[in-house]
Design a protein around this motif. Structure first.
Motif, short mmCIF file in Angstrom:
data_model
loop_
_atom_site.label_atom_id
_atom_site.label_comp_id
_atom_site.label_asym_id
_atom_site.label_seq_id
_atom_site.Cartn_x
_atom_site.Cartn_y
_atom_site.Cartn_z
N THR A 1 -2.92 -20.28 17.58
CA THR A 1 -2.39 -18.95 17.94
C THR A 1 -3.22 -18.29 19.05
O THR A 1 -2.67 -17.67 19.95
N MET B 1 5.51 -16.88 13.36
CA MET B 1 5.69 -18.26 13.86
C MET B 1 5.83 -19.17 12.66
O MET B 1 5.07 -19.06 11.69
N ILE B 2 6.77 -20.06 12.73
CA ILE B 2 7.11 -20.84 11.54
C ILE B 2 6.95 -22.35 11.72
O ILE B 2 7.66 -23.14 11.11
N GLU C 1 -3.25 -14.15 14.84
CA GLU C 1 -3.22 -15.02 13.66
C GLU C 1 -3.55 -14.23 12.40
O GLU C 1 -4.59 -13.56 12.33
N GLY D 1 1.01 -16.49 11.93
CA GLY D 1 0.77 -16.01 13.28
C GLY D 1 1.91 -15.06 13.61
O GLY D 1 3.08 -15.40 13.41
#
Ligand code: G1P
Length: 285
Positions: A228, A200-201, A187, A168
């Protein structure tokens, strides 16, 4: 804030056939399953009210965090004190509630399954296949950013351009102390469509308003209800922040990332690190 959700119902397709009968979350990095790293990180951040979203074939996760009376008695009786302590520590470390996601409808749907338990509280989400090694637990870094801003905060890292379509990706406004206000999220974009290289992790803090958007959510990329997409909708009505976290990160949800995590954490393991390094130095590579 004490609640944290671990979505763990996925089918682990990137890891087949290893994950055919074993939950991905239970694959071992050096000497403990991936999900234990996530739980330990959450506890170190003061998030001790844990809920796991599981599904068919995920019993091993429940068993792992449960007491195994027979095993403990056995280890105790045979004087294997170190193992006994470790096994009972895992069983005592947290009280965990489990909710079944009956159909695999995606990450967003898995998080939505936690709503009856989360209610109207701010809560964390952690994806176990992302391993974070840091001085300050990543969930604590997010929590502190939430306390400062009062709104949702997501952990981010810069990724190479070629990798943006695995994550994302955030569209951001100006940065302040590593904290970005997010304008939107997409996403797994194609490389040419990615709004940035900020991915995003797998660590999040959300206001409960997220659930409104998960409920309205339509099926997104890959035919799944995407977290997302709900975050993107949330960011249109209230601030959502992204924090570039300070951590060494391993995306261990695919075989290569998993090998790298094992190698890297193996080399620094207090018990096996030196021997492992000695062995590697004998290799002709
Ligand atoms: C999920 C999320 C994605 C995020 C990633 C982090 O994707 O949907 O937004 O960047 O985790 O690992 P998945 O890895 O489940 O495909």
């Amino acid at each position: 804030m004490r609640k944290i959700v671990f979505p763990a119902a996925g089918m682990g397709t990137r890891f087949l056939p290893a994950t055919k009968a074993t939950p991905k979350e239970m694959l071992t990095v050096v000497d403990k399953p991936m999900i234990q790293y996530g739980v330990e990180e959450a506890l170190a951040a003061g998030l001790d009210d844990i809920i796991m979203i599981t599904g068919r074939g995920k019993h091993a996760i429940e068993d792992h965090f449960d007491i195994s009376a027979e095993l403990e008695a056995n280890l105790h009786a045979s004087g294997k004190d170190e193992l006994y302590r470790e096994v009972s520590r895992v069983a005592q470390m947290a009280t965990i509630a489990y909710i079944r996601q009956k159909v695999a409808k995606g990450l967003g749907h898995a998080v939505l399954c936690a709503e009856p338990w989360v209610g109207d509280e701010v809560f964390g989400v952690s994806l176990a296949d992302e391993l974070m090694i840091s001085q300050v637990p990543v969930m604590r870094q997010l929590r502190q950013a939430h306390e400062k801003t009062g709104f949702s905060v997501v952990a981010m890292a810069r990724v190479p351009k070629a990798e943006v379509s695995r994550y994302g990706i955030a569209q951001v406004e100006a940065e302040e102390n590593g904290l970005y206000r997010l304008q939107g999220l997409v996403e797994k974009p194609a490389v040419e469509d990615a709004p940035s290289d900020l991915a995003m992790i797998g660590r999040y803090v959300f206001t409960p308003r997220l659930f409104d958007f998960l409920k309205q959510g339509e099926v997104g990329v890959g035919g799944e209800l995407q977290l997302t997409d709900a975050m993107d909708a949330l960011a249109k009505v209230e601030p959502v922040y992204g924090l570039v976290v300070e951590a060494e990160r391993f995306d261990a949800g695919n075989p290569l990332g998993f090998l790298i995590a094992n190698l890297s954490l193996g080399l620094r393991h207090p018990k096996y690190g030196k021997l492992f390094k000695d062995y590697i130095q004998t290799l002709d590579i």
